[in-house]
Design an enzyme around this catalytic site. Structure first.
Site, PDB file in Angstrom:
ATOM      1  N   ARG A 156       0.810  -1.241   0.000  1.00 33.89           N
ATOM      2  CA  ARG A 156       0.000   0.000   0.000  1.00 33.89           C
ATOM      3  C   ARG A 156       0.835   1.280   0.000  1.00 33.89           C
ATOM      4  O   ARG A 156       0.360   2.346   0.401  1.00 33.89           O
ATOM      5  CB  ARG A 156      -0.972   0.032   1.170  1.00 33.89           C
ATOM      6  N   LYS A 183       3.165  11.456 -12.086  1.00 33.98           N
ATOM      7  CA  LYS A 183       2.296  10.520 -12.818  1.00 33.98           C
ATOM      8  C   LYS A 183       3.099   9.282 -13.111  1.00 33.98           C
ATOM      9  O   LYS A 183       4.154   9.360 -13.749  1.00 33.98           O
ATOM     10  CB  LYS A 183       1.889  11.134 -14.164  1.00 33.98           C
ATOM     11  N   GLU A 241      10.650  16.895 -26.155  1.00 34.43           N
ATOM     12  CA  GLU A 241       9.927  17.437 -24.983  1.00 34.43           C
ATOM     13  C   GLU A 241      10.484  18.810 -24.587  1.00 34.43           C
ATOM     14  O   GLU A 241       9.751  19.681 -24.126  1.00 34.43           O
ATOM     15  CB  GLU A 241      10.026  16.473 -23.789  1.00 34.43           C
ATOM     16  N   LYS A 271       8.450  22.393 -16.136  1.00 36.33           N
ATOM     17  CA  LYS A 271       7.476  21.325 -15.870  1.00 36.33           C
ATOM     18  C   LYS A 271       7.002  21.361 -14.419  1.00 36.33           C
ATOM     19  O   LYS A 271       5.811  21.239 -14.139  1.00 36.33           O
ATOM     20  CB  LYS A 271       8.051  19.950 -16.221  1.00 36.33           C
ATOM     21  N   GLU A 284      -4.258  17.850 -13.078  1.00 36.63           N
ATOM     22  CA  GLU A 284      -4.610  18.099 -14.465  1.00 36.63           C
ATOM     23  C   GLU A 284      -6.055  18.526 -14.693  1.00 36.63           C
ATOM     24  O   GLU A 284      -6.819  17.868 -15.398  1.00 36.63           O
ATOM     25  CB  GLU A 284      -4.280  16.857 -15.325  1.00 36.63           C
ATOM     26  N   ARG A 321      -1.961  21.979 -16.535  1.00 35.30           N
ATOM     27  CA  ARG A 321      -1.119  20.792 -16.761  1.00 35.30           C
ATOM     28  C   ARG A 321      -1.409  20.189 -18.134  1.00 35.30           C
ATOM     29  O   ARG A 321      -0.552  19.534 -18.722  1.00 35.30           O
ATOM     30  CB  ARG A 321      -1.324  19.751 -15.652  1.00 35.30           C
ATOM     31  N   ASN A 340       0.433  18.407 -22.774  1.00 32.60           N
ATOM     32  CA  ASN A 340       0.020  17.459 -23.819  1.00 32.60           C
ATOM     33  C   ASN A 340       0.185  18.032 -25.227  1.00 32.60           C
ATOM     34  O   ASN A 340      -0.265  17.421 -26.194  1.00 32.60           O
ATOM     35  CB  ASN A 340      -1.444  17.054 -23.622  1.00 32.60           C
ATOM     36  N   HIS A 394       0.739  15.836 -28.135  1.00 33.68           N
ATOM     37  CA  HIS A 394       0.575  14.467 -27.650  1.00 33.68           C
ATOM     38  C   HIS A 394      -0.739  13.808 -28.049  1.00 33.68           C
ATOM     39  O   HIS A 394      -0.827  12.584 -28.065  1.00 33.68           O
ATOM     40  CB  HIS A 394       0.723  14.418 -26.131  1.00 33.68           C
ATOM     41  N   HIS A 444       0.301  10.559 -29.582  1.00 32.05           N
ATOM     42  CA  HIS A 444       0.061   9.225 -29.019  1.00 32.05           C
ATOM     43  C   HIS A 444      -0.628   8.307 -30.014  1.00 32.05           C
ATOM     44  O   HIS A 444      -0.314   7.124 -30.102  1.00 32.05           O
ATOM     45  CB  HIS A 444      -0.776   9.324 -27.740  1.00 32.05           C
ATOM     46  N   HIS A 447       8.548   7.990 -29.415  1.00 32.18           N
ATOM     47  CA  HIS A 447       7.711   9.013 -28.787  1.00 32.18           C
ATOM     48  C   HIS A 447       8.086  10.417 -29.275  1.00 32.18           C
ATOM     49  O   HIS A 447       7.222  11.223 -29.604  1.00 32.18           O
ATOM     50  CB  HIS A 447       7.833   8.910 -27.269  1.00 32.18           C
TER      51      HIS A 447
HETATM   52  N1  NAD Z   1       5.234   9.999 -15.949  1.00 32.25           N
HETATM   53  C1  NAD Z   1       5.254  10.994 -16.778  1.00 32.25           C
HETATM   54  O1  NAD Z   1       4.804  12.098 -16.477  1.00 32.25           O
HETATM   55  C2  NAD Z   1       5.856  10.793 -18.122  1.00 32.25           C
HETATM   56  C3  NAD Z   1       6.164  11.895 -18.920  1.00 32.25           C
HETATM   57  C4  NAD Z   1       6.782  11.667 -20.135  1.00 32.25           C
HETATM   58  C5  NAD Z   1       7.069  10.374 -20.533  1.00 32.25           C
HETATM   59  N2  NAD Z   1       6.740   9.335 -19.732  1.00 32.25           N
HETATM   60  C6  NAD Z   1       7.034   7.952 -20.132  1.00 32.25           C
HETATM   61  O2  NAD Z   1       8.430   7.828 -20.286  1.00 32.25           O
HETATM   62  C7  NAD Z   1       8.711   6.828 -21.251  1.00 32.25           C
HETATM   63  C8  NAD Z   1       9.743   7.367 -22.203  1.00 32.25           C
HETATM   64  O3  NAD Z   1      10.907   7.675 -21.476  1.00 32.25           O
HETATM   65  P1  NAD Z   1      12.338   7.419 -22.104  1.00 32.25           P
HETATM   66  O4  NAD Z   1      12.421   8.078 -23.416  1.00 32.25           O
HETATM   67  O5  NAD Z   1      13.331   7.741 -21.090  1.00 32.25           O
HETATM   68  O6  NAD Z   1      12.242   5.870 -22.443  1.00 32.25           O
HETATM   69  P2  NAD Z   1      12.996   4.559 -21.939  1.00 32.25           P
HETATM   70  O7  NAD Z   1      12.940   4.425 -20.476  1.00 32.25           O
HETATM   71  O8  NAD Z   1      12.456   3.472 -22.759  1.00 32.25           O
HETATM   72  O9  NAD Z   1      14.500   4.850 -22.359  1.00 32.25           O
HETATM   73  C9  NAD Z   1      14.844   4.913 -23.720  1.00 32.25           C
HETATM   74  C10 NAD Z   1      15.978   3.951 -24.047  1.00 32.25           C
HETATM   75  O10 NAD Z   1      17.187   4.500 -23.567  1.00 32.25           O
HETATM   76  C11 NAD Z   1      17.856   3.573 -22.744  1.00 32.25           C
HETATM   77  N3  NAD Z   1      18.590   4.356 -21.746  1.00 32.25           N
HETATM   78  C12 NAD Z   1      18.087   5.248 -20.856  1.00 32.25           C
HETATM   79  N4  NAD Z   1      19.069   5.853 -20.193  1.00 32.25           N
HETATM   80  C13 NAD Z   1      20.236   5.338 -20.677  1.00 32.25           C
HETATM   81  C14 NAD Z   1      21.603   5.581 -20.387  1.00 32.25           C
HETATM   82  N5  NAD Z   1      21.996   6.514 -19.525  1.00 32.25           N
HETATM   83  N6  NAD Z   1      22.514   4.849 -21.060  1.00 32.25           N
HETATM   84  C15 NAD Z   1      22.129   3.923 -21.983  1.00 32.25           C
HETATM   85  N7  NAD Z   1      20.860   3.675 -22.314  1.00 32.25           N
HETATM   86  C16 NAD Z   1      19.933   4.373 -21.654  1.00 32.25           C
HETATM   87  C17 NAD Z   1      16.773   2.684 -22.194  1.00 32.25           C
HETATM   88  O11 NAD Z   1      17.278   1.432 -21.816  1.00 32.25           O
HETATM   89  C18 NAD Z   1      15.843   2.578 -23.397  1.00 32.25           C
HETATM   90  O12 NAD Z   1      16.323   1.601 -24.290  1.00 32.25           O
HETATM   91  C19 NAD Z   1       7.387   6.486 -21.898  1.00 32.25           C
HETATM   92  O13 NAD Z   1       6.912   5.266 -21.376  1.00 32.25           O
HETATM   93  C20 NAD Z   1       6.479   7.608 -21.474  1.00 32.25           C
HETATM   94  O14 NAD Z   1       5.117   7.243 -21.386  1.00 32.25           O
HETATM   95  C21 NAD Z   1       6.161   9.513 -18.547  1.00 32.25           C
HETATM   96 ZN    ZN Z   2       5.838  13.113 -24.044  1.00 35.92          ZN
END
Ligand code: NAD
Ligand code: ZN
Length: 343
Positions: free
Chosen positions: A108, A130, A172, A214, A224, A228, A232, A235, A239, A249
């Site tokens: 929890r 989020k 972004e 942000k 949101e 907030r 998007n 997006h 998406h 992305h």
């Molecule tokens: N929670 C939120 O508010 C929010 C906001 C934006 C995006 N997201 C989410 O984030 C995700 C995208 O994030 P991302 O682009 O970081 O994706 P990811 O976590 O898939 O990382 C991208 C790639 O880079 C690699 N990687 C990351 N750091 C590395 C490093 N230092 N050295 C070598 N490889 C590395 C990872 O292994 C992966 O293959 C999506 O799932 C998206 O929905 C969430």
């Molecule tokens: Zn995004």
């Protein structure tokens, strides 16, 4: 190291920016912490994990699903993790989303922190609380809003980040500039990706500025209901085409930002789509794509952000000033059609 503190609705979150990974030992007790990372980061940065309890998940969006959550939970039980345990997500957005989500539901709720390792997770995913997982084609369909107790940035972690992931992160960053910060937009126009990859000071400043953009938006509207939604920008369409056409992305929201800029020209007399396109191109992002407006709209309508037959679309009044406009779905279809035929 630059220390910032943000008070969201719950406990404060402390940000340690431009810090060193080793500082983590001061923030959490090694015996009561579990790091969660993915296989790429673990392989590239193995030394950093020495002496830490670590769970390594598969890398990639396709693993941001319930099965991974189940596997992490089983490993936490095996390790004897309890309410005194702090979970630390060391990774990109997939890792931070999974970690925050598991931390919200395991026993929890445990406290948690993030060490983001991608540009995208530093400026975006790790901020704002989020956290969630995908269900089938629906991104982030299940999740929670709960803030981490800390964020730790170590920019030397980016040494192993692949080039295409830098590019994703800059999508972004350009988004933040377009909706909130015209001066940042001009800086991005002047520089290029290599500027920030080579100049550590410029990179640290850029990341900090984006973290502040942000965090300020989230602080004003954590759940949101208003501003907030500006985050998007690009997006809604992004998406939909990300899933339909298997784009990254960053690529998907880049195309989404161009479409939103063009719609802004129609509805708000926005006149700077050319600049939006030019800066996206400069950072290696695509600006146009062939898509079927009907198919795309079908996916958009099922997106959780839709409100009945009207969609809240983020548009630009001018560079640096995003606004949310409700657009009826049938009008949106016409607008998307006209964007495609205009090319
Ligand atoms: N929670 C939120 O508010 C929010 C906001 C934006 C995006 N997201 C989410 O984030 C995700 C995208 O994030 P991302 O682009 O970081 O994706 P990811 O976590 O898939 O990382 C991208 C790639 O880079 C690699 N990687 C990351 N750091 C590395 C490093 N230092 N050295 C070598 N490889 C590395 C990872 O292994 C992966 O293959 C999506 O799932 C998206 O929905 C969430
Ligand atoms: Zn995004």
């Amino acid at each position: 190291m630059k220390k910032l503190q943000y008070q969201f609705s719950g406990k404060p979150t402390t940000y340690y920016l431009d810090a060193d990974f080793g500082y983590l030992e001061k923030l959490v007790d090694k015996d009561h912490a579990v790091l969660i990372t993915d296989e790429h980061i673990f392989k590239g940065q193995q030394k950093r994990f020495g002496g830490w309890n670590t769970i390594v998940i598969h890398a990639g969006e396709e693993y941001k699903v319930q099965a991974t959550v189940d596997s992490v939970i089983s490993q936490l039980i095996e390790m004897g993790a309890d309410r005194q345990t702090t979970l630390v997500g060391v990774g990109g957005g997939v890792v931070t989303d999974i970690t925050g989500y598991v931390a919200a539901i395991y026993m929890r709720g445990l406290s948690f922190g993030f060490v983001p390792t991608s540009v995208l997770s530093m400026v975006d995913a790790a901020i704002g609380g989020k956290n969630g997982i995908d269900v089938g084609v629906y991104k982030n369909m299940v999740g929670t809003i709960r803030q981490p107790s800390f964020l730790l940035h170590d920019y030397s972690l980016l040494k192993t980040l692949p080039k295409e992931e830098w590019v994703n992160g800059f999508a972004e960053i350009i988004k933040h500039a377009a909706i909130r910060d015209a001066a940042l937009f001009r800086e991005l126009e002047k520089n290029k990706l290599g500027t920030y990859q080579k100049d550590k000071t410029a990179l640290a400043r850029l990341i900090r500025r984006n973290v502040v953009i942000k965090s300020d938006i989230v602080r004003q509207d954590e759940f949101e209901r208003g501003d907030r939604r500006l985050l998007n920008f690009g997006h809604t369409l992004g998406h939909a085409i990300e899933n339909l056409y298997e784009l990254s992305h960053g690529q998907a929201i880049s195309i989404g930002m161009v479409a939103a800029s063009m719609i802004s020209e129609e509805i708000l007399d926005f006149r700077e789509t050319d600049r939006v396109m030019a800066v996206l191109k400069k950072y290696g992002l695509p600006t146009l794509a062939e898509f079927d407006p009907k198919e795309v709209l079908n996916v958009m309508r099922r997106d959780k952000k839709k409100v009945k037959e009207t969609m809240n679309y983020v548009l630009l009044k001018k560079l640096g000033q995003g606004v949310v406009k409700p657009i009826p779905v049938n009008e949106l279809e016409k607008l998307l059609q006209s964007i495609i035929t205009a090319r």
